[in-house]
Design an enzyme around this catalytic site. Sequence first.
Site, PDB file in Angstrom:
ATOM      1  CG  HIS A   1     -26.506 -31.327  52.001  1.00  0.00           C
ATOM      2  ND1 HIS A   1     -26.577 -31.806  50.707  1.00  0.00           N
ATOM      3  CD2 HIS A   1     -27.795 -31.125  52.397  1.00  0.00           C
ATOM      4  CE1 HIS A   1     -27.863 -31.877  50.350  1.00  0.00           C
ATOM      5  NE2 HIS A   1     -28.616 -31.471  51.348  1.00  0.00           N
TER       6      HIS A   1
ATOM      7  CB  SER B   1     -31.215 -30.625  49.638  1.00  0.00           C
ATOM      8  OG  SER B   1     -31.291 -31.890  50.202  1.00  0.00           O
TER       9      SER B   1
ATOM     10  CG  ASP C   1     -23.892 -33.444  50.465  1.00  0.00           C
ATOM     11  OD1 ASP C   1     -24.356 -34.012  51.467  1.00  0.00           O
ATOM     12  OD2 ASP C   1     -24.563 -32.722  49.698  1.00  0.00           O
TER      13      ASP C   1
END
Lengths: 683, 282
Positions: free
Chosen positions: B260, B149, B226
């Site tokens: 995620h 991320s 995600d």
Amino acid sequence: MRNYETSGQSQHHSTSPPVPEPSDTETEGLIFYHMDLYGSKERFDIFPEEPSGRGDRSLGDTRRESALSSEKVQHPQEVGYDLEKEVAELAKMYGLDEDREKELELLGGHLEKVESRWPPARTEKAGLQGGLSSGGVSDEWNSQAVSEEEEEEEEEEEEAADVFCSTCKIPIRAFDKLFGEHKDHEVAQLPSAVESEKEEIHKNMCKLEEQIAQMENVASHLEEIFITVEENFGRQEQNFEVHYNDAVQVLAQKYEEQLEALGEEKRQKLEALYEQLVSCGKHLDTCKELTDETQELFLENDKAEFMKVKKFLKQEVNLELSTLPDFEERVIDVSEVEQLMNSINAIPAPCAPVINPQAPNAATGTSLRVCWGLFSDDTVECYQLCYQPVSNERHSDGQAAPSPPIIKNKKIQSCENAALVCWESRDINPVDSYTVELSKLTDEENEDIITESIVGIPNCEVLIHLQPTQKYHICVRAQNLGGSSERSEPVLIHTTGTCFYLNEDTAHPLLAILDDGFTISCDELENPECDLPVYDNSFTRCIAILGSLIPFPGKHYWEVEAEEDTEYRIGVAFENTPRHGHLGANNSSWCMRHIITPSRHKYEFLHSGMTPDIRITVPPRRIGILLDYVNCRLSFFNADIAQHLHTFNSHFQHYVHPCFALETPGILRIHTGITTPPWTALP
Amino acid sequence: MALKQVSSNKCFEGFQKVFEHDSAELKCKMKFGIYLPPKAETGKCPVLYWLSGLTCTEQNFITKAAFQQAAAEHGLIVVAPDTSPRGCNIEGEDESWDFGTGAGFYVDATEDPWKTNYRMYSYIKDELPKLINANFPTDPERMSIFGHSMGGHGALILALKNPGKYKSVSAFAPICNPIQCQWGKKALGGYLGPDASKWEAYDATQLVKSYSGTRLDILIDQGKDDQFLSAGQLLPDNFIAACTERKIPVVFRLQQGYDHSYYFIASFINDHIKHHAKYLNA
């Protein structure tokens, strides 16, 4: 007798044995009897129980055999044995103690007598009352005495009997069933009881007949053993004769030597003594002369003259004996004789070993591995190996040697560790087997040294294990009774990487293989005429072809070159992957697919019609494919930049083959024989 | 630059440790996790740096990603630093989860009051490797970087801004084009000021367009489910388009059904460790 073949000097099969050394009597002397005697287990079924398990049969045999041999050798005085004793001993060795008495009678040659005593051979009636137990022979015998007594009893009541008491096994009167001792017993009608008993007896008869046959069998075996034992003892006698003759010869020789030495010594001593005697005589003469002279001088009385004579005795006389009169002590060396004598009985000569058949890969151009085994636990100091080359020339039976085979050069499949070579025989003469010869090529050395050969290949194909990153020359010879063919034209194999060929039989009719054999092309996707020939094995829907990859469970790497705008499917498939489907659409193929969408190059990694969603930013021009059976993976790489694209993790149940398909007109160039790049190891 | 060991646990024959040190760059105490493979006991090992995402500390990766077995197998030292300076008492640093504490964004801040402490780019690029190389059996010539991320963004920009420094780079669900997304705009605006042209120096997609360094082999995994992908925070398509145009090799894998989370990371961590091992152990 085994015929071994080396590759360098090829030989044909022959029935003539190698010539044994003349002094080889020991090794030949004590073959007891042929193994075939024990070959069939069934023959011994007559022996109720084996001392050792059946599976140990051969082992047991050899032990017995050796026990037998050592026993015989240790008691040579028993050569004049009597047959029965010998046979009893044999029986004992077979572990038949429990049945010994019975067997002894049988084995002693009294088969008729046994037959007459066999209970079921008696009258039907007696059998009916007597040994009806379904048990073994011994049971029947044991019950015999009892049955005889019963028989007498039954005869008195016989006329009145009309039913059969199953409990007491006797016929009774119906009256007895109602009131007598058989009141609670189960009874049957006499005729039916008789029938069932007859059946029973018939069974026993059959069993007996079987046993008689087996007995006869055993008797004939014993005869064989008898003969063999006789032969063996005859041989042993000869053996002894030879040995003792040797010993006597040696002794005689020793005697001669000693006598000669003694004579020589005697001659020398006598000569020396004689010389001394002669010289003594001379001295004596001189002394006498001197005495005479002296006396003359005395008589002369001339003083001056007298004084002149000074040299009275100038020579001293040696009165010592020049040589010792007694003879020298001599040690008589009998060690050799002792050795000879000891060798006669201490250890029995071993049985002849048996040479194993030649194993594949057991020979090179200059060497040959020969293996043999012993039957018994003989003590063996060393083995003597005799061999003679078998002539390459035409064999006496007149069969011609075959012509050299032709290796199918284009069908060679290889990888770093192996090669699959096939060839064709162009011969009308029958070929028994083929020999493949390989020579590893090194830079400096002569190329013709055969480093390995594989013999006895029954068909026209062989998988050869090789070392990586080497070059090999491989050629084939055909063999039959007439001898060996010339070598085929050699083929060169590099074990740098995996090499396969394209299997034209599988090619879709619109797919063409160019002359190099590794470029496939497709000019048009549809054929207007639609009458192209379709083979049984060819792809019908997908414009595809299979490669033929060596079935070897290692790593295989190859590369495919494609133009950026060519759409294709490449990967691997089982040999039997459906020909009417698309590669990757089923569970028998795994492939990478490239298609061009209006927006981008799209890559799919298909198996069973499923693909992960993967975006690749640099379209690969040269795709590396790694098939790794060991780690159960099939990986695709952009070979130009060593980039890993995708890996299928699959445990391939069978060997797979490379597959290639074109989905737009274009060409694919296939590169084989490439060393697996190190960057393919991960991931 | 004294290191203070906070914890040490044996793991796959190696050790997972946490250390604390005084950072000169960030002017605060910083913690980092370090996995020492068994091979580190006998020889020098390459170092793989992991950059975590928003809200994370040094703990998340070392406890949740299950990377240690693969790292032990390939003999890689794996260093997982914290995601921002802590305890600097800057006003507003703890106000939101996507800015300030836990959201350093791997940039060197130029704006007050952040510019004194929020220098994560320099910390990751210089101070931390220096510290690691001085205290552990590393091979300074062999290092790689990856992250998740915000950390994926960090890994990409560090690799793209320093050609040759890292042997390889990979990312899980990276923020590929921060100048185009809400998280990026907030953070970059806050740390670098309102001039959007300055932000481009920390934008992977922009950096690719001018990249001309040594060849990079980039592996990116992205969960298809995600929520931040669909919210337009990650924008991998922009990055892929730029890489395609510039012929920067990327394998981008859109993983069906994954989100995620660290469960997603743990599912593909082995592929990433192997990807780096291929270049670090070459």
